[in-house]
Design a protein around this motif. Structure first.
Motif, short mmCIF file in Angstrom:
data_model
loop_
_atom_site.label_atom_id
_atom_site.label_comp_id
_atom_site.label_asym_id
_atom_site.label_seq_id
_atom_site.Cartn_x
_atom_site.Cartn_y
_atom_site.Cartn_z
N PHE A 1 -37.36 -12.98 -77.30
CA PHE A 1 -37.59 -12.04 -78.38
C PHE A 1 -39.09 -12.39 -79.11
O PHE A 1 -40.13 -12.29 -79.07
N GLU A 2 -38.71 -13.99 -78.94
CA GLU A 2 -39.75 -14.56 -80.42
C GLU A 2 -41.05 -15.16 -79.10
O GLU A 2 -41.49 -14.77 -79.96
N MET B 1 -39.43 -1.68 -79.56
CA MET B 1 -38.85 -2.64 -78.82
C MET B 1 -38.53 -1.99 -77.95
O MET B 1 -37.29 -1.25 -78.51
N ASP B 2 -38.12 -2.30 -76.60
CA ASP B 2 -37.37 -1.42 -75.58
C ASP B 2 -37.18 -2.81 -74.07
O ASP B 2 -38.03 -2.17 -73.63
N GLY B 3 -35.89 -2.00 -73.79
CA GLY B 3 -35.23 -3.07 -72.99
C GLY B 3 -33.88 -4.08 -73.75
O GLY B 3 -34.48 -4.19 -74.66
N GLN B 4 -34.54 -5.11 -73.07
CA GLN B 4 -33.30 -5.76 -73.52
C GLN B 4 -33.83 -7.41 -73.50
O GLN B 4 -34.10 -7.48 -72.07
N LEU B 5 -33.19 -8.32 -74.47
CA LEU B 5 -34.18 -8.97 -74.52
C LEU B 5 -32.88 -9.95 -75.12
O LEU B 5 -32.54 -9.81 -76.55
N THR B 6 -33.30 -11.11 -75.39
CA THR B 6 -31.88 -12.56 -76.33
C THR B 6 -33.08 -12.40 -77.32
O THR B 6 -34.41 -12.24 -77.49
N LYS B 7 -32.46 -13.01 -78.21
CA LYS B 7 -33.44 -13.06 -79.51
C LYS B 7 -34.42 -14.23 -79.62
O LYS B 7 -35.27 -14.32 -79.90
#
Lengths: 265, 206
Positions: free
Chosen positions: B177-178, B168-174
């Motif tokens: 992401f799920e 993964m690259d970049g910004q995600l919350t959990k």
């Protein structure tokens, strides 16, 4: 020939972990002792020595003025490089970087880049022509497992330790004032948390022995506000979705501890 | 392909990827040989003409990393323990690239492995998801990958749903992401059908 891990080691370590114990007496989510020093190399503008257990990495930061990439003329540049020194382990060979070393640099780089840690917009002197370039060089001096977390923590500490000279532009020429050093512009902090899958469990901060028998590992980069900024799976066995979600929870919890090793601002 | 033990060609959007497999065959490099199992080696390579600005030929850091990850993504599916002291070599050549080439490479490579008759538990398949314009989406294009907020390439073994590649690259919350992970898996299941079709077309049967 690649060493074969004796079946008896594999079974005993795995059985222990399935019972919630580890060979070195740690809890499953416990890190080994961490030590972090900065300013260890005078000639480098920023530096750090990080130890997690017996794993040891030296990190040096060197700034330089150079040309930006043609497709991003208005931002500064940074590059991350790592060397697995042959002195660090018997199976590290001299020569060009191999896959392991490339993965280590790229995963560390990705955490810093995608976490938008360095304020690259603030490192432009003449747009399209002159920008600050920051080189992060990581020397693995001693290898006892979990290079990813050590590299990310050390690189972050070294960046926070970095002072670059003041540069001004006069008549299209860059003038550098080495007398006035200022901190490297940073916007946030990031650290990384690696978990290995052994037996049915996930263990934090795998040691070399644990890495040699693990099925797979997952490294998760977290910013100071808890968002995920990078992730990388490694190893030759698969993960299930639930394990990955559990790993994210563990990482968000554990990184809070790791952030405490970094200075406040 | 004529000489290779197995091969596959995949067009995935505007991606064009060729994969070939040699082996199991004798492993000549003693240092990397494993006495108890085969080593699955992988070489991911991009043709200089596959991208907008000519890529300098030869391995760079990106392709080295992808090679390692591809090998780790395919290994769980292959019965490596059946072939001690040998190597299975997977070559992936990206002829035209338009975002998501590592996933296309893995997808093509597992078909090539099956074509080579190498015993496998499952046919690994890969697909990416990501976040672009604030929305979690499947299979990012080249532009979405560059401009988007996050990219999550995933490979799975479709029979069990186990994950063999995850980045993964970049910004995600959990939660995001799920969502991305579920979407990528959904994409994988679709592509998996195409893989099976390709094998059936070649060898017949159901």
């Amino acid at each position: 020939m690649q060493p074969v891990v004796p079946e008896i080691t594999r079974t005993s370590v795995t059985n222990l972990i399935n019972k919630g114990e580890r060979t070195d007496g740690r809890a499953l989510d416990q890190y080994r002792e961490i030590s972090l020093e900065t300013g260890v190399i005078k000639k480098a503008e920023g530096s750090a020595r990080v130890k997690i257990g017996n794993t040891q990495i030296m990190i040096g930061i060197k700034p330089q003025i150079g040309e930006p990439f043609p497709d991003t003329p208005n931002v500064g540049v940074f590059m991350t490089n790592s060397e697995l020194l042959p002195m660090a382990a018997p199976n590290f060979e001299p020569g060009p970087p191999d896959e392991r070393s490339v993965e280590l640099s790229r995963v560390t780089d990705r955490g810093i880049r995608e976490g938008k840690i360095i304020d690259l917009e603030n490192m432009v002197l003449i747009p399209g022509k002159k920008v600050w370039m920051i080189f992060i060089d990581m020397h693995v001096v001693d290898y006892d497992g979990n290079l990813m977390d050590a590299a990310a923590l050390g690189a972050m500490a070294a960046l926070m330790d970095t002072k670059i000279p003041t540069a001004t532009v006069q008549d299209d020429e860059v003038v550098i004032d080495y007398e006035n050093m200022q901190p490297l512009p940073l916007k946030d902090k990031t650290v990384m948390c690696t978990m290995a899958k052994i037996g049915k469990e996930l263990v934090s901060d795998p040691s070399l022995e644990e890495e040699s028998i693990m099925g797979a590992r997952i490294s998760i980069g977290i910013r100071s506000d808890g968002t995920i900024c990078s992730m990388q799976k490694g190893g030759e066995r698969p993960f299930e979705k639930e394990e990955i979600l559990k790993a994210i929870d563990m990482a968000q919890e554990k990184t809070k501890e790791l952030f405490k090793y970094l200075p406040e601002s | 392909m004529e000489r290779a033990d197995g091969s596959a060609y995949l067009e995935f959007g505007d991606n064009k990827v060729l994969a070939a497999v040699y082996g199991p065959r004798e492993f000549h490099i003693r240092r990397f040989l494993k006495p108890n199992m085969a080593v699955l080696r992988c070489r991911y390579n991009m043709a200089p003409f596959s991208v907008e600005d000519r890529k300098r030929p030869g391995p760079d850091r990106r392709s080295l990393e992808i090679s390692k990850l591809t090998s780790e993504a395919l290994s769980p599916a292959v019965f490596l323990e059946k072939f001690p002291r040998s190597s299975i070599d997977v070559f992936i050549e990206v002829l035209q690239a338009e975002g998501g080439t590592r996933c296309a490479g893995i997808t093509a490579a597992s078909v090539a492995l099956a074509d080579a008759g190498i015993p496998m538990r499952d046919m690994v398949v890969a697909c990416a998801a990501g976040k672009s314009n604030g929305q979690v989406v499947m299979d990012l294009s080249e532009w979405e990958d560059k401009e988007g907020e996050a990219d999550v390439p995933v490979a799975i073994m479709p029979r069990t749903g186990e994950i063999t590649l995850l980045q993964m690259d970049g910004q995600l919350t959990k939660d995001e992401f799920e969502q991305a992970l579920d979407l990528a898996k959904e994409g994988c299941m679709k592509i998996s059908e195409e893989q099976k079709k390709a094998i059936k077309n070649r060898y017949g049967g159901d």
